[in-house]
Design an enzyme around this catalytic site. Structure first.
Site, PDB file in Angstrom:
ATOM      1  N   SER A   1      -0.346  -1.985   2.833  1.00 58.19           N
ATOM      2  CA  SER A   1       0.724  -1.244   2.156  1.00 58.19           C
ATOM      3  C   SER A   1       0.808   0.222   2.571  1.00 58.19           C
ATOM      4  O   SER A   1       1.770   0.896   2.237  1.00 58.19           O
ATOM      5  CB  SER A   1       0.580  -1.341   0.639  1.00 58.19           C
ATOM      6  OG  SER A   1      -0.551  -0.620   0.201  1.00 58.19           O
TER       7      SER A   1
ATOM      8  N   LYS B   1      -1.602   4.730  -2.766  1.00 58.15           N
ATOM      9  CA  LYS B   1      -0.173   4.915  -2.522  1.00 58.15           C
ATOM     10  C   LYS B   1       0.154   6.408  -2.532  1.00 58.15           C
ATOM     11  O   LYS B   1      -0.647   7.238  -2.936  1.00 58.15           O
ATOM     12  CB  LYS B   1       0.681   4.246  -3.614  1.00 58.15           C
ATOM     13  CG  LYS B   1       0.469   2.746  -3.790  1.00 58.15           C
ATOM     14  CD  LYS B   1       1.102   1.947  -2.675  1.00 58.15           C
ATOM     15  CE  LYS B   1       0.965   0.462  -2.899  1.00 58.15           C
ATOM     16  NZ  LYS B   1      -0.358  -0.084  -2.680  1.00 58.15           N
TER      17      LYS B   1
END
Length: 92
Positions: free
Chosen positions: A15, A52
């Protein structure tokens, strides 16, 4: 710096590949360090750790992946930032 606030975590998943964080990399995380928008953070969402970008819009804070194939993460009630990613290393 204070070593007790620094932890190493292994990256799993893809990700954050566009941010240069690849599966198997080790990130250096400063626990409790202040994070600003756009920083790469380790957050706890639904009792799971995730790496993230920290982002914010009119609906509040959310986590933005560094890979367009993944979706943003919005906590249903609580978003906890565990620490700030301050470095990465990779074994070849």
């Amino acid at each position: 710096d204070s070593p007790s606030r620094t932890v190493l975590l292994k990256v799993s998943g893809d990700s954050m590949v566009d941010a240069g964080l690849l599966p198997g990399d080790t990130v250096i995380v400063k626990k409790g360090a202040p994070a600003t928008l756009g920083d790469i953070v380790v957050a706890i969402v639904n009792q799971e750790y995730t790496i993230k970008y920290l982002a914010k819009d009119e609906h509040g804070f959310y986590l933005k992946p560094g890979n367009k194939a993944h979706q943003e993460i919005r906590a249903s009630d609580h978003l906890e930032v565990f620490g700030l990613v301050v470095g990465v290393f990779r074994k070849y």
